[in-house]
Write an enzyme that holds these catalytic residues in place. Structure first.
Site, PDB file in Angstrom:
ATOM      1  N   HIS A 234       0.830  -1.209   0.000  1.00 15.30           N
ATOM      2  CA  HIS A 234       0.000   0.000   0.000  1.00 15.30           C
ATOM      3  C   HIS A 234       0.865   1.260   0.000  1.00 15.30           C
ATOM      4  O   HIS A 234       0.567   2.234  -0.687  1.00 15.30           O
ATOM      5  CB  HIS A 234      -0.934   0.012   1.213  1.00 15.30           C
ATOM      6  CG  HIS A 234      -2.245  -0.668   0.957  1.00 15.30           C
ATOM      7  ND1 HIS A 234      -2.380  -2.031   0.960  1.00 15.30           N
ATOM      8  CD2 HIS A 234      -3.485  -0.165   0.684  1.00 15.30           C
ATOM      9  CE1 HIS A 234      -3.644  -2.342   0.705  1.00 15.30           C
ATOM     10  NE2 HIS A 234      -4.336  -1.232   0.537  1.00 15.30           N
TER      11      HIS A 234
ATOM     12  N   LYS B  35     -10.016  -8.600   7.813  1.00 15.77           N
ATOM     13  CA  LYS B  35     -10.713  -8.922   9.053  1.00 15.77           C
ATOM     14  C   LYS B  35     -10.503  -7.770  10.017  1.00 15.77           C
ATOM     15  O   LYS B  35      -9.486  -7.073   9.953  1.00 15.77           O
ATOM     16  CB  LYS B  35     -10.195 -10.232   9.656  1.00 15.77           C
ATOM     17  CG  LYS B  35      -8.685 -10.225   9.889  1.00 15.77           C
ATOM     18  CD  LYS B  35      -8.275 -10.860  11.171  1.00 15.77           C
ATOM     19  CE  LYS B  35      -6.756 -10.937  11.292  1.00 15.77           C
ATOM     20  NZ  LYS B  35      -6.274 -10.525  12.610  1.00 15.77           N
TER      21      LYS B  35
END
Lengths: 279, 182
Positions: free
Chosen positions: B38, B103
């Site tokens: 990222h 999650k």
């Protein structure tokens, strides 16, 4: 003086790293089954079902239970009448970690904290060493995942905050972690000692079998009380709601300074992977 | 709660239909990226350079798989904690990324971005990496190979099981802890 060849340690450590990442301990399986039986939320039951299929598949195929095969953490108890031959004890454990993570197709999850460059062999492992009388060597291994480790906390409470402050801190830590650390979790609590010792106690407590009885009746009662409070939070498996937020609470304690009450909470995800070997 | 079989790339219309709690079986190509990848994606955007995959309609999976053992496309491949990527996610949704998979909880900025740009956050079962890997039929590193487990991979998935955790209408599936004021 007993002499132990370093290669024996390397091979034993490598085998433990691989096995622990493929085979979920029996006590954890039992507690997952009990959790599933307790739940009436279908989403919670579905999660337990997937976790059961996952450990069955991992055992059958040799795939790791989780892609986070962990930081390798070792608790070593070494008899002082034992001499390791060939290389140092810690070097042998590092070599075994390197070998196990490569041979087991396990993920290298260790990096430089600032540059974030991966060390590419999952070392250095974290090694805690206790010297004891005798000539035996006991090595306990944990594959400690980052997600649950990130939700762990430590606080220096005041004596006035005492037991009530401690309970509040433990339950709040779990509440704030919510779905992040992969519940149902196991909660390791270290009470007392010093700023550095409390977290080590918390982590070491996670090595105890689920459902065992704490030898200190005060702590046994506190473990049960905290477990009940945590499960009343209703976070449930994966945060989807349910009665099983934690499978168990494990506490270890050590006397502390008259001015302090150190408390550490080390959270372990449901994939509680650890093994022990005696050499 | 509904059940959907979806294929990537995802469209606005498909995503707007989804509600928190819906079950989705996803097929097609998804892209892996976690912390380090990222950061690199943001650097590319800052320099006005192209991203290594088509961001419009894309699904990003927060995962760092274990190495593929012989005879398998990938090792264990379950989700990592999504919150660490919160800082990067709104910008990717703005560019057309339609969903992320992970999650754990997302922050307010991400939840707002889901509404603003029409996207969803899917949860996959954490700690079920061996099981989830069975839905991955191919994996290819397409960028940042030097990042090892954190490299960007194109994964081909078939009926990958997901839950809609945060939808594009502001709803969330995770329960709030009872009894304690955070």
């Amino acid at each position: 003086m007993r002499v132990l060849d370093a290669q024996t340690i390397i091979d034993a450590v490598a085998a433990m790293c691989i096995r622990a990442n493929q085979i979920l301990p029996q006590d954890v399986r039992q507690f997952l089954a009990q959790g599933r039986a307790r739940e009436d939320n279908p989403a919670a039951q579905e999660i337990f079902g997937q976790l059961t299929k996952n450990y069955e598949l991992a055992e059958k195929t040799g795939l790791p239970l989780c892609q986070d095969t962990g930081l390798a953490v070792f608790f070593v108890t070494m008899g002082q009448d034992l001499c390791v031959q060939g290389m140092g004890l810690t070097e042998a454990i590092q070599a075994g970690t390197r070998q196990g993570y490569a041979q087991g197709y396990l993920r290298n999850s260790v990096c430089d904290p600032l540059t974030r460059v991966n060390t590419n062999d999952n070392t250095p492992a974290i090694i805690h060493l206790d010297l004891v009388p005798g000539d035996q060597l006991k090595i306990a291994f944990m594959a400690k995942g980052g997600g649950s480790e990130n939700m762990s906390t430590m606080v220096m409470l005041t004596p006035a905050q005492g037991l009530e402050g401690l309970k509040e801190f433990v339950v709040r830590t779990v509440a704030q972690a919510g779905p992040n650390p992969c519940p149902p979790i196991i909660v390791g609590v270290g009470i007392g000692g010093s700023f550095d010792l409390a977290p080590i106690l918390a982590k070491k407590a996670l090595l105890r079998p689920l459902g065992d009885i704490n030898p200190d009746p005060r702590l046994e009662a506190l473990e049960q009380e905290l477990l009940a409070s945590i499960n009343q939070l209703g976070i449930g498996p994966m945060g989807l709601g349910g009665k099983t937020t934690a499978l168990d609470v494990k506490i270890a304690m050590h006397p502390c300074h008259i001015a302090s009450l150190p408390v550490a909470v080390n959270i372990q995800c449901h994939s509680a992977r650890h093994e022990e070997v005696q050499l | 709660m509904a059940e959907y079989n979806l294929t990537t790339p995802l469209t606005d219309a498909l995503v707007r239909d989804l509600r928190a709690g819906d079950m989705v079986f996803l097929s097609g190509t998804i892209y892996t990226a976690r912390d380090a990848a990222h950061k690199r994606l943001m650097e590319l955007l800052d320099q006005d350079k192209p991203l290594p995959f088509e961001i419009s309609g894309s699904v990003i999976y927060y995962v760092g798989p274990t190495p593929a053992p012989p005879g398998r496309p990938i090792g264990s491949a379950g989700p990592t904690t999504s919150g660490r990527m919160d800082i990067y996610t709104p910008r990717l949704h703005q560019l057309g990324c339609k969903a992320t998979i992970g999650k754990g909880r997302r922050n307010m900025a991400v939840r707002q971005a889901l509404k603003d740009y029409g996207a969803v956050y899917f949860g996959a079962t954490g700690g079920a990496g061996a099981l989830l890997s069975q839905c991955i039929t191919a994996a290819k590193v397409i960028a940042f190979e030097d990042l090892g487990p954190e490299a960007i991979r194109a994964l081909t998935v078939v009926n990958f099981p997901l839950l809609v955790v945060n939808d594009s209408h502001g709803q969330e599936l995770y329960v709030q802890p009872k009894g304690l004021v955070p």
